[in-house]
Design an enzyme around this catalytic site. Sequence first.
Site, short mmCIF file in Angstrom:
data_model
loop_
_atom_site.label_atom_id
_atom_site.label_comp_id
_atom_site.label_asym_id
_atom_site.label_seq_id
_atom_site.Cartn_x
_atom_site.Cartn_y
_atom_site.Cartn_z
CG ASP A 23 -9.23 18.23 -13.02
OD1 ASP A 23 -8.85 17.30 -13.89
OD2 ASP A 23 -10.21 17.44 -12.59
CE LYS A 37 -13.24 10.62 -17.38
NZ LYS A 37 -13.41 11.82 -16.67
CE1 TYR A 64 -16.95 13.65 -14.03
CE2 TYR A 64 -15.87 13.29 -12.10
CZ TYR A 64 -16.53 12.77 -12.99
OH TYR A 64 -16.74 11.75 -13.14
NE ARG A 69 -2.86 0.14 3.31
CZ ARG A 69 -1.97 0.40 4.40
NH1 ARG A 69 -1.65 1.57 4.39
NH2 ARG A 69 -1.92 -0.51 5.25
C1 LIG Z 1 -13.58 11.96 -15.21
C2 LIG Z 1 -13.17 13.32 -14.43
C3 LIG Z 1 -12.46 13.08 -12.95
C4 LIG Z 1 -12.68 11.73 -12.27
O1 LIG Z 1 -11.73 10.64 -12.80
P1 LIG Z 1 -12.25 9.32 -12.49
O2 LIG Z 1 -11.09 8.82 -13.16
O3 LIG Z 1 -13.54 8.95 -13.35
O4 LIG Z 1 -12.36 8.96 -10.91
C5 LIG Z 1 -12.05 14.41 -12.45
N1 LIG Z 1 -12.10 15.56 -13.26
C6 LIG Z 1 -12.37 15.59 -14.45
C7 LIG Z 1 -12.20 16.78 -15.32
C8 LIG Z 1 -12.82 14.52 -15.22
O5 LIG Z 1 -13.25 14.56 -16.34
#
Ligand SMILES: *Cc1c(COP(=O)(O)O)cnc(C)c1O
Length: 377
Positions: A168, A193, A99, A46
């Site tokens: 982000d 993504k 988001y 971990r």
């Molecule tokens: C999808 C997304 C997240 C969250 O990511 P996960 O991998 O689905 O937990 C956070 N910020 C943005 C801008 C996103 O598009």
Amino acid sequence: MYGDGTTAVNAGRPPAEKYTPSLPGPVFAAYYHLPGEPAGPYTYGRDTNPTWTLLESAIAELEGGGEATSFASGMAAVSAVLLSLVRAGDAVVMPDDCYQTTRMLRERLESYGAEVRMVPTTGDAVFTALEGARLVYLETPSNPNLDTCDITRVCEAAHRAGALVAVDNTLATPLGQRPLDLGADISLASDTKAMTGHGDLLLGHVATRDPGIAEAVRLWRKTVGAVPGPMEAWLAHRSLATLEVRLDRQCANALAIAQALRGRDGVSGLRYPGLPDDPAHEIAARQMRRFGCVVSFTLPDEASAERFLGSLRLVGQATSFGSVHSMAERRGRWGGDAVPPGFVRLSAGIENTGDLVADVLQALAASAPAGGPDHVP
Ligand SMILES: *Cc1c(COP(=O)(O)O)cnc(C)c1O
């Protein structure tokens, strides 16, 4: 200084030693043999894992230097930043259009005694919210509305006010923009993504050049246990090799789709930061090197948007973006975003441009109500 493709294909790979693979396979280990003094680098599964180490050094290199910490998902990375750096009595400035799951953390932060100031991504509200803030959290371009804010300008003002800035960077990826080079203290992302792009894993990361922040974020991961699986970490690292070629095709496809949709009957509110007349373009052009794979637009109503989505043959219906496979959804179906019922978020994949544009245009024609302007009897 190498080009992005050269950096991506080599990032985080160990030195070429005889009889070793280019990228060592995933290390599946809950624990490591550890007699005597319990010192690192590998103590317990971990805390650390050799597969994470390689992925994290690759991500740090793509982010332009510093340290990266890999997480089980994008939300694990978002939570690590917001919940490890903010304490009771602190103020956090957050976008009211980011988001939607990130916005759900507002309530948690407030329940822990933090003050949360919500401001739109565009405009100057962020500057008037800075006084006494501990952390400014940005998302640019924003998901799903594709608004931008000037990272450098916000960082200068936030640092003068004594606040840290986290960005982000999910939509752009580090090959689209590098928040740390623009002055941010933290660049974080969902690597689910575009960063990994194959739609087969969930992962996230936090990158920083501040050793104190890196340590806080690693301690957070250890204590909440939001650790990536070795298989996911290895798949992600493997996918980074193609990051530049994927992104270049995806961005070119997104631009071609945006250009094809512009001025069409029934299409309003078309947004793509790469279009020269887009409201986000001026800032995007200053701080981004690639404009991303997401296009958004609004069809007249929910029914036309559903007809459009149902008529697409190459674009799947799913709630994600950044994949090598194109996908789209009617964002309003979730509630929670300030978007009209006919609002469509479309993510361009790596299909051939002509095929994709033709598919989008035939679906648009099929979405028009019978007897409407596009109806051919
Ligand atoms: C999808 C997304 C997240 C969250 O990511 P996960 O991998 O689905 O937990 C956070 N910020 C943005 C801008 C996103 O598009």
